[in-house]
Design a protein around this motif. Structure first.
Motif, PDB file in Angstrom:
ATOM      1  N   VAL A   1     -20.808  15.884  -7.704  1.00  0.00           N
ATOM      2  CA  VAL A   1     -19.902  15.941  -6.556  1.00  0.00           C
ATOM      3  C   VAL A   1     -18.526  15.431  -6.993  1.00  0.00           C
ATOM      4  O   VAL A   1     -18.435  14.371  -7.622  1.00  0.00           O
ATOM      5  CB  VAL A   1     -20.434  15.077  -5.387  1.00  0.00           C
ATOM      6  N   PRO A   2     -17.446  16.132  -6.677  1.00  0.00           N
ATOM      7  CA  PRO A   2     -16.106  15.721  -7.126  1.00  0.00           C
ATOM      8  C   PRO A   2     -15.528  14.572  -6.297  1.00  0.00           C
ATOM      9  O   PRO A   2     -14.588  14.750  -5.507  1.00  0.00           O
ATOM     10  CB  PRO A   2     -15.272  16.994  -6.962  1.00  0.00           C
ATOM     11  N   ILE A   3     -16.097  13.362  -6.468  1.00  0.00           N
ATOM     12  CA  ILE A   3     -15.602  12.199  -5.719  1.00  0.00           C
ATOM     13  C   ILE A   3     -14.244  11.769  -6.284  1.00  0.00           C
ATOM     14  O   ILE A   3     -13.274  11.607  -5.546  1.00  0.00           O
ATOM     15  CB  ILE A   3     -16.607  11.035  -5.781  1.00  0.00           C
ATOM     16  N   GLU A   4     -14.188  11.542  -7.602  1.00  0.00           N
ATOM     17  CA  GLU A   4     -12.906  11.394  -8.277  1.00  0.00           C
ATOM     18  C   GLU A   4     -12.829  12.498  -9.324  1.00  0.00           C
ATOM     19  O   GLU A   4     -13.214  12.314 -10.474  1.00  0.00           O
ATOM     20  CB  GLU A   4     -12.734  10.022  -8.930  1.00  0.00           C
ATOM     21  N   PRO A   5     -12.356  13.681  -8.936  1.00  0.00           N
ATOM     22  CA  PRO A   5     -12.295  14.819  -9.864  1.00  0.00           C
ATOM     23  C   PRO A   5     -11.387  14.505 -11.056  1.00  0.00           C
ATOM     24  O   PRO A   5     -10.496  13.647 -10.954  1.00  0.00           O
ATOM     25  CB  PRO A   5     -11.699  15.944  -9.007  1.00  0.00           C
ATOM     26  N   PRO A   6     -11.593  15.176 -12.193  1.00  0.00           N
ATOM     27  CA  PRO A   6     -10.749  14.931 -13.376  1.00  0.00           C
ATOM     28  C   PRO A   6      -9.260  15.047 -13.088  1.00  0.00           C
ATOM     29  O   PRO A   6      -8.453  14.282 -13.629  1.00  0.00           O
ATOM     30  CB  PRO A   6     -11.222  16.001 -14.364  1.00  0.00           C
ATOM     31  N   GLU A   7      -8.874  15.985 -12.215  1.00  0.00           N
ATOM     32  CA  GLU A   7      -7.456  16.130 -11.874  1.00  0.00           C
ATOM     33  C   GLU A   7      -6.921  14.866 -11.198  1.00  0.00           C
ATOM     34  O   GLU A   7      -5.785  14.447 -11.452  1.00  0.00           O
ATOM     35  CB  GLU A   7      -7.248  17.332 -10.940  1.00  0.00           C
ATOM     36  N   GLN A   8      -7.759  14.280 -10.342  1.00  0.00           N
ATOM     37  CA  GLN A   8      -7.363  13.042  -9.676  1.00  0.00           C
ATOM     38  C   GLN A   8      -7.325  11.885 -10.669  1.00  0.00           C
ATOM     39  O   GLN A   8      -6.454  11.014 -10.591  1.00  0.00           O
ATOM     40  CB  GLN A   8      -8.347  12.705  -8.547  1.00  0.00           C
ATOM     41  N   THR A   9      -8.284  11.869 -11.598  1.00  0.00           N
ATOM     42  CA  THR A   9      -8.323  10.815 -12.603  1.00  0.00           C
ATOM     43  C   THR A   9      -7.038  10.797 -13.414  1.00  0.00           C
ATOM     44  O   THR A   9      -6.449   9.734 -13.662  1.00  0.00           O
ATOM     45  CB  THR A   9      -9.536  11.007 -13.534  1.00  0.00           C
TER      46      THR A   9
ATOM     47  N   LEU B   1       0.837  -1.203   0.000  1.00  0.00           N
ATOM     48  CA  LEU B   1       0.000   0.000   0.000  1.00  0.00           C
ATOM     49  C   LEU B   1       0.873   1.255   0.000  1.00  0.00           C
ATOM     50  O   LEU B   1       1.835   1.355   0.756  1.00  0.00           O
ATOM     51  CB  LEU B   1      -0.896   0.002   1.234  1.00  0.00           C
ATOM     52  N   MET B   2       0.522   2.205  -0.856  1.00  0.00           N
ATOM     53  CA  MET B   2       1.149   3.525  -0.870  1.00  0.00           C
ATOM     54  C   MET B   2       0.055   4.575  -0.721  1.00  0.00           C
ATOM     55  O   MET B   2      -1.048   4.416  -1.253  1.00  0.00           O
ATOM     56  CB  MET B   2       1.878   3.775  -2.189  1.00  0.00           C
ATOM     57  N   LEU B   3       0.374   5.663  -0.015  1.00  0.00           N
ATOM     58  CA  LEU B   3      -0.594   6.727   0.207  1.00  0.00           C
ATOM     59  C   LEU B   3       0.044   8.081  -0.068  1.00  0.00           C
ATOM     60  O   LEU B   3       1.248   8.266   0.107  1.00  0.00           O
ATOM     61  CB  LEU B   3      -1.095   6.702   1.653  1.00  0.00           C
ATOM     62  N   ALA B   4      -0.793   9.019  -0.488  1.00  0.00           N
ATOM     63  CA  ALA B   4      -0.320  10.386  -0.693  1.00  0.00           C
ATOM     64  C   ALA B   4      -1.394  11.362  -0.259  1.00  0.00           C
ATOM     65  O   ALA B   4      -2.595  11.123  -0.424  1.00  0.00           O
ATOM     66  CB  ALA B   4       0.054  10.621  -2.154  1.00  0.00           C
ATOM     67  N   ASP B   5      -0.934  12.462   0.292  1.00  0.00           N
ATOM     68  CA  ASP B   5      -1.783  13.578   0.680  1.00  0.00           C
ATOM     69  C   ASP B   5      -1.822  14.559  -0.485  1.00  0.00           C
ATOM     70  O   ASP B   5      -0.782  14.888  -1.065  1.00  0.00           O
ATOM     71  CB  ASP B   5      -1.167  14.224   1.936  1.00  0.00           C
ATOM     72  N   ILE B   6      -3.018  15.005  -0.856  1.00  0.00           N
ATOM     73  CA  ILE B   6      -3.164  15.983  -1.929  1.00  0.00           C
ATOM     74  C   ILE B   6      -3.466  17.344  -1.292  1.00  0.00           C
ATOM     75  O   ILE B   6      -4.457  17.483  -0.571  1.00  0.00           O
ATOM     76  CB  ILE B   6      -4.291  15.598  -2.904  1.00  0.00           C
ATOM     77  N   ASP B   7      -2.627  18.297  -1.563  1.00  0.00           N
ATOM     78  CA  ASP B   7      -2.767  19.598  -0.900  1.00  0.00           C
ATOM     79  C   ASP B   7      -3.780  20.482  -1.625  1.00  0.00           C
ATOM     80  O   ASP B   7      -3.461  21.534  -2.151  1.00  0.00           O
ATOM     81  CB  ASP B   7      -1.417  20.310  -0.839  1.00  0.00           C
ATOM     82  N   ALA B   8      -5.027  19.991  -1.671  1.00  0.00           N
ATOM     83  CA  ALA B   8      -6.110  20.787  -2.247  1.00  0.00           C
ATOM     84  C   ALA B   8      -7.265  20.840  -1.258  1.00  0.00           C
ATOM     85  O   ALA B   8      -7.852  21.871  -1.009  1.00  0.00           O
ATOM     86  CB  ALA B   8      -6.552  20.206  -3.587  1.00  0.00           C
ATOM     87  N   GLY B   9      -7.568  19.672  -0.693  1.00  0.00           N
ATOM     88  CA  GLY B   9      -8.528  19.641   0.417  1.00  0.00           C
ATOM     89  C   GLY B   9      -9.970  19.526  -0.009  1.00  0.00           C
ATOM     90  O   GLY B   9     -10.415  20.142  -0.961  1.00  0.00           O
ATOM     91  N   SER B  10     -10.708  18.667   0.703  1.00  0.00           N
ATOM     92  CA  SER B  10     -12.154  18.521   0.537  1.00  0.00           C
ATOM     93  C   SER B  10     -12.777  18.411   1.908  1.00  0.00           C
ATOM     94  O   SER B  10     -12.145  17.924   2.848  1.00  0.00           O
ATOM     95  CB  SER B  10     -12.473  17.261  -0.276  1.00  0.00           C
TER      96      SER B  10
ATOM     97  N   PHE C   1     -10.409  15.811  -3.030  1.00  0.00           N
ATOM     98  CA  PHE C   1      -9.026  16.230  -3.262  1.00  0.00           C
ATOM     99  C   PHE C   1      -8.116  15.951  -2.074  1.00  0.00           C
ATOM    100  O   PHE C   1      -7.053  16.564  -1.963  1.00  0.00           O
ATOM    101  CB  PHE C   1      -8.992  17.729  -3.586  1.00  0.00           C
ATOM    102  N   ASP C   2      -8.504  15.063  -1.171  1.00  0.00           N
ATOM    103  CA  ASP C   2      -7.716  14.860   0.046  1.00  0.00           C
ATOM    104  C   ASP C   2      -6.521  13.933  -0.146  1.00  0.00           C
ATOM    105  O   ASP C   2      -5.435  14.196   0.356  1.00  0.00           O
ATOM    106  CB  ASP C   2      -8.600  14.305   1.162  1.00  0.00           C
ATOM    107  N   ALA C   3      -6.724  12.797  -0.817  1.00  0.00           N
ATOM    108  CA  ALA C   3      -5.690  11.766  -0.824  1.00  0.00           C
ATOM    109  C   ALA C   3      -5.888  10.802  -1.983  1.00  0.00           C
ATOM    110  O   ALA C   3      -6.944  10.786  -2.627  1.00  0.00           O
ATOM    111  CB  ALA C   3      -5.717  10.994   0.499  1.00  0.00           C
TER     112      ALA C   3
END
Length: 481
Positions: free
Chosen positions: A398-406, A283-292, A429-431
């Motif tokens: 609702v931006p559950i998987e926003p295009p930027e995340q996709t 498992l790998m995880l990342a924090d996205i500095d945009a926030g939801s 946009f959290d992670a």
């Protein structure tokens, strides 16, 4: 805090969580979630204090994070009265009030009366991954990389108040409450075992932590985050909300609280099936500095579901089937790894060298390898669940998987040896998470994150840890000055 060997002390820890399948669905008992426990843990240390019937709680990672309470009993009920000059912490106060109500009930009341005469000194602290370390790295002029994160001290000061800290979405409040419940109940000998080895003890911790978490949040949630903090990685079906209704309505009624959280209370109908990722899956995880704001996302999705019941029901059923199929494929892989280790390792070695989109070609070339087929199914089913999440996202607005995340996730999947990716829990946009097959794939993904321009992607150090709440060695308790 005294370091004398005769001072009684208890240190409990509980893991964070990543919901990799079942976001939104876990709110409904008809559907299951698939949650992975993390190596990042929250700790609660309880020791004798310095003042009778006084409780001091410290969170050394935060500014202005000391809370003091006087314990009083009135007409058989326990209450904590905050010191006027101190700040408030609703989660800690509700948690301690609920736990001490149990502690000061029969048959533990007499022993508790003796123990509390020395007061309590409590410390709570979380691993660095629960909070964004971007500002710390910036102040040290270090890049946002795994290597930089590894240079930070454990339990790094956040240089922030608790109310202003940037969380990473690993479930810090659930892990805090679970570790604090466990440490207090064990400290006062409410549990039958000191290490929570008895199943009934873990159920007591679970039920108590669920009640406390709901009281602190002011609503009855899905409970998967507390469940992960207690049980670690597992498939999860939520409890019926009515099990908590009486205690939520009258939380000062000790009799109601004790009846509600009792391990013998058959109204608790949550379902937990232990699970681990298959061997060589990391498992790998990342924090996205945009926030939801997760509550906002959830409320909008639920409002859409209410307004479009048939469309939503069809989509949720499809997503539930896809998630269940994904879980089945992962469980099948675990079994194949045991039944034919050589064939499984051959499949891992082949898949490490190719992007997952090409694994069907590997299956065609070696159609007898059952592990290879199963690995291809894991990827395909995870992609199908992502597709359905994007459909829900579009329909609900609702931006559950926003295009930027996709775009970011698709780029990760182009790396050889990446099995699956997604936005955990409620998304936004959290992670993000990735599951990879090798250290090489891990390094490639980390390099991709570091070079990504569209979003600020901050790696976390957390990996999977299937263990739940744990009583640690007393020697591990940090000593305050």
């Amino acid at each position: 805090m005294s370091s004398s060997s005769d001072v009684k002390s208890v240190l409990a820890s509980a893991p964070g969580k990543v919901l990799i399948a079942g976001g939104y669905l876990v709110l409904d008992r008809a559907f299951q979630g698939f949650v992975i426990g993390t190596s990042s843990r929250f700790y609660s240390a309880v020791q004798e204090g310095a003042s009778a019937r006084t409780i001091c709680v410290r969170s050394p990672q935060f500014e202005k994070a000391v809370w003091r309470y006087d314990l009083i009993e009135k007409e058989g009920e326990v209450a904590l009265v905050p010191r006027v000059s101190e700040g408030e912490n609703k989660f800690v106060q509700i948690c301690l009030t609920c736990c001490l109500s149990v502690v000061f009930s029969a048959p533990t009341k007499r022993a508790a009366e003796v123990a509390i005469q020395k007061g309590l000194d409590i410390q709570v602290f979380g691993d660095n991954d629960f909070y964004s370390q971007r500002e710390q790295l910036k102040s040290l002029q270090l890049p946002l990389t795994v290597k930089s994160l590894e240079q930070l001290p454990h339990f790094c000061p956040t240089k922030s108040t608790l109310g202003n800290v940037h969380k990473t979405g690993l479930g810090s409040s659930a892990a805090l409450i679970t570790s604090l419940v466990a440490s207090v109940l064990v400290y006062f000998n409410v549990t039958s075992t000191k290490d929570l080895s008895a199943h009934e003890d873990r159920i007591l911790v679970h039920n108590t932590a669920q009640l406390v978490h709901c009281l602190a949040q002011g609503k009855i949630g899905s409970g998967f985050d507390v469940s992960a903090a207690v049980w670690g990685s597992h498939t999860y079906r939520r409890f019926s909300p009515n099990v908590l209704e009486a205690a939520m309505e009258d939380p000062t009624n000790t009799e109601v609280v004790i009846r509600t959280i009792a391990p013998s209370n058959s109204s608790w109908d949550n379902e937990v099936t232990s699970f681990q990722l298959p061997p060589s899956h990391y498992l790998m995880l990342a924090d996205i500095d945009a926030g939801s704001h997760t509550p906002t996302l959830v409320s909008k999705v639920l409002a859409w579901r209410k307004a479009n019941p048939q469309v939503a029901e069809n989509l949720w059923q499809d997503l539930s089937k896809s998630n269940a199929a994904l879980a089945d494929a992962l469980i099948e892989l675990q079994k194949l790894a045991v039944d034919d280790a050589m064939e499984y390792e051959a499949a891992i070695e082949a898949c490490r060298r190719q992007p997952a989109s090409k694994w069907t070609h590997l299956v065609e070339a070696d159609s007898e390898n059952a592990s290879l087929k199963s690995m291809a199914r894991v990827h395909e089913r995870s992609q199908n669940s992502r597709r359905l999440i994007r459909e829900m996202s579009e329909l609900a607005g609702v931006p559950i998987e926003p295009p930027e995340q996709t775009r970011l996730l698709d780029a990760c999947l182009n790396v050889a040896g990446v099995v699956m990716c997604g936005v955990p829990g409620a998304g936004g946009f959290d992670a993000i998470y990735c599951i990879v097959l090798s250290n090489e794939a891990m390094s490639e993904v980390q390099n991709l994150w570091a070079a990504w321009k569209e979003l600020s992607v901050g790696p976390l150090l957390s990996r999977e840890d299937s263990a739940g709440v744990t009583i640690e060695l007393d020697s591990n308790i940090p000593r305050s000055t």
